[in-house]
Design an enzyme around this catalytic site. Structure first.
Site, PDB file in Angstrom:
ATOM      1  N   ILE A   1       0.832  -1.209   0.000  1.00  0.00           N
ATOM      2  CA  ILE A   1       0.000   0.000   0.000  1.00  0.00           C
ATOM      3  C   ILE A   1       0.870   1.264   0.000  1.00  0.00           C
ATOM      4  O   ILE A   1       0.524   2.270  -0.615  1.00  0.00           O
ATOM      5  CB  ILE A   1      -1.000  -0.013   1.185  1.00  0.00           C
TER       6      ILE A   1
ATOM      7  N   SER B   1      11.516   0.905   7.808  1.00  0.00           N
ATOM      8  CA  SER B   1      11.173  -0.435   7.330  1.00  0.00           C
ATOM      9  C   SER B   1      12.223  -1.412   7.823  1.00  0.00           C
ATOM     10  O   SER B   1      13.412  -1.108   7.825  1.00  0.00           O
ATOM     11  CB  SER B   1      11.114  -0.452   5.797  1.00  0.00           C
ATOM     12  N   ARG B   2      11.771  -2.580   8.261  1.00  0.00           N
ATOM     13  CA  ARG B   2      12.722  -3.577   8.739  1.00  0.00           C
ATOM     14  C   ARG B   2      13.603  -4.091   7.602  1.00  0.00           C
ATOM     15  O   ARG B   2      14.757  -4.410   7.784  1.00  0.00           O
ATOM     16  CB  ARG B   2      11.981  -4.781   9.353  1.00  0.00           C
TER      17      ARG B   2
ATOM     18  N   LYS C   1      -6.208   2.409   6.927  1.00  0.00           N
ATOM     19  CA  LYS C   1      -7.394   1.701   7.404  1.00  0.00           C
ATOM     20  C   LYS C   1      -7.074   0.220   7.553  1.00  0.00           C
ATOM     21  O   LYS C   1      -6.239  -0.266   6.795  1.00  0.00           O
ATOM     22  CB  LYS C   1      -8.588   1.905   6.461  1.00  0.00           C
TER      23      LYS C   1
ATOM     24  N   ASP D   1     -11.294  -6.720   5.398  1.00  0.00           N
ATOM     25  CA  ASP D   1     -10.261  -5.756   5.008  1.00  0.00           C
ATOM     26  C   ASP D   1     -10.708  -4.980   3.767  1.00  0.00           C
ATOM     27  O   ASP D   1     -10.716  -3.743   3.787  1.00  0.00           O
ATOM     28  CB  ASP D   1      -8.907  -6.438   4.799  1.00  0.00           C
TER      29      ASP D   1
END
Lengths: 312, 312
Positions: B16, B38-39, B92, B170
């Site tokens: 996303i 971000s990992r 969301k 979702d």
């Protein structure tokens, strides 16, 4: 000044009405029983109606209605009563959905009616004092154990197993209503595991994990399969000792010392009707949806397990 | 007067973020990308951090954070960002529980931060005009059909099947976010049926029934097993004709006549960042939990069915 008793109508003459509401209304200095609504039952000497509509049409002088029906049918009745300008007392839980309770709040306000969403366990003898004592403490771990025998407490009741009946959350929500009352700050669900009997639509057991400010965690164990001694305990570890509420909130001790309020009302429902009278005097609604919100959260983020079939 | 672009940090460089947030930030007149967290990933030329904590410590001049991580881990990150005094945009759904969103609202207010719980479908081209058109109508039946291919839209994503991932809700919550935006009065869930794949913790399909004021009823059909053409439609019968939103809210017609707003922004996420800029200017939060509340209600009062196992 003489305060006149307010006539209140009972809708739904099931177990909770007979065991709790009628006795508390009978001894209440503020209310008397004005009418009853029940499809199957009636009461001698009391105007009895088959439907709420008939009661509303025939009893313009009964300003308050107590809904003691299962949650799945509560909304329509509450809506009808509020539309007729009557004040409404809702048994717990206040509805089968969170959104319908919000709709009732709006309607009550628009019509100038009092809406009282009751949580009877909040009126248990140890609860107010527990809240007072916890207000100034740092809280670590809370452990809730709510284990009872469904066959004893809900003999033959089918609505608890039907969608919207909440299953083991029907008693468990009593624990959550105490929890949300006594904690000085809110918590939220982080994990849940729900056990659904293979032949039923609602859970028979649930384990919940919640978190709050600082290091506050809550672990709850709800189970409807407990035979023998029944357990309704909340234990709170704090920086000033361990608080224990037992007997569903009836007994309070801190580090083993009895702190139960000897002056408190003996019956939770006496407390409910006393509060209802206060709300009517002040034209003020009281609707705290947080216990039901935690239940909805548990269903939404819970892991489902299938348990052995349950038969009455 | 020159308005300076606000640096915003993206947390979570998943699908996303890459598909929507980065392009909208790149073209936004109000924002530029200030950092990423971000990992596993990083971006050339942009300060990149493995953890939010490092970013907050090293980037005191990035006042806003957009959380594009799965809902199960959103709360802790939002909490950390708000505690550090940053404004927060939430993808969301805003959380895995209703109560955690309430906690974030309280924290944002206490810390003087803006909290924006986004619902991207509300920024689809047909939605604002649909809301305007419905405002003055009597509404009868609403029919929602939201059927898509989970393998196409969520390739290999495991969080959607884990507790708190919401499953077919979702995408379905996008429909509910449009519904709650365009209807002039609220509705509530009256029945739901959820299909859980035997090997998964979240539903792959759901059928919902809701009710509202007057004769308003809503029937929704969410399904993640649709191959071929995909369907994201909302049809509203009114006393002045039938309104249809198709393409997830992108196209609007009434009785077959095109009413889509030709002037509307092309991208939902451009709309989101435009609104976020407005909220920052006005120091105002925007958190409407009603779509998530309907989902929680569906889980709470829904009937569960077991469906065939789902494997990616």
């Amino acid at each position: 000044m003489t305060v006149l008793e307010t006539p209140v109508a009972i809708v739904g003459l099931g177990k909770i009405a007979v065991d709790q509401h009628l006795p508390s209304i009978a001894t209440s200095p503020a209310f008397h029983l004005g009418a009853v609504v029940s499809r199957h039952a009636s009461m001698e000497g009391i105007p009895s109606y088959k439907t709420l509509g008939e009661m509303l049409a025939n009893e313009p002088d009964v300003p308050a209605v107590a809904l003691c029906v299962p949650p799945q049918v509560r909304f329509d009745l509450a809506y009808e009563a509020l539309c007729a300008g009557r004040h409404v007392l809702l048994e717990k839980p206040p509805g089968a959905s969170l959104s319908e309770v919000e709709a009732l709040c709006d309607l009550a306000e628009a019509n100038g009616c009092v809406l009282f969403a009751t949580w009877h366990s909040r009126f248990a003898k140890g609860v107010a004092k527990a809240k007072e004592w916890l207000a100034a403490r740092d809280i670590g771990k809370v452990k809730i154990t709510w284990r009872e025998d469904v066959r004893h407490w809900h003999p033959g009741q089918q609505w608890i197993w039907q969608p919207g009946g909440l299953g083991v959350f029907d008693p468990g929500i009593n624990a959550l209503s105490i929890l949300t009352e006594i904690l000085p700050s809110p918590v939220h669900m982080t994990a849940a595991e729900l056990e659904f009997p293979e032949n039923r639509d609602t859970p028979i057991a649930a384990r919940l994990s919640m978190r709050g400010a600082g290091n506050l965690i809550v672990e709850a164990d709800f189970d409807w399969r407990q035979t023998g001694p029944q357990t309704w305990n909340i234990e709170v570890e704090t920086d000033h000792g361990v608080l224990r509420l037992t007997g569903g909130g009836a007994h309070l001790e801190v580090d083993g010392r009895n702190m139960t309020d000897a002056e408190a009302l003996q019956s939770e429902y006496d407390g409910i009707y006393s509060r209802f009278a206060e709300l009517l005097r002040e034209s003020r609604s009281e609707v705290d949806n947080s216990p039901l919100r935690h239940v909805a959260d548990a269903f939404m983020l819970g892991k489902r397990r299938v348990a052995a079939p349950f038969n009455d």
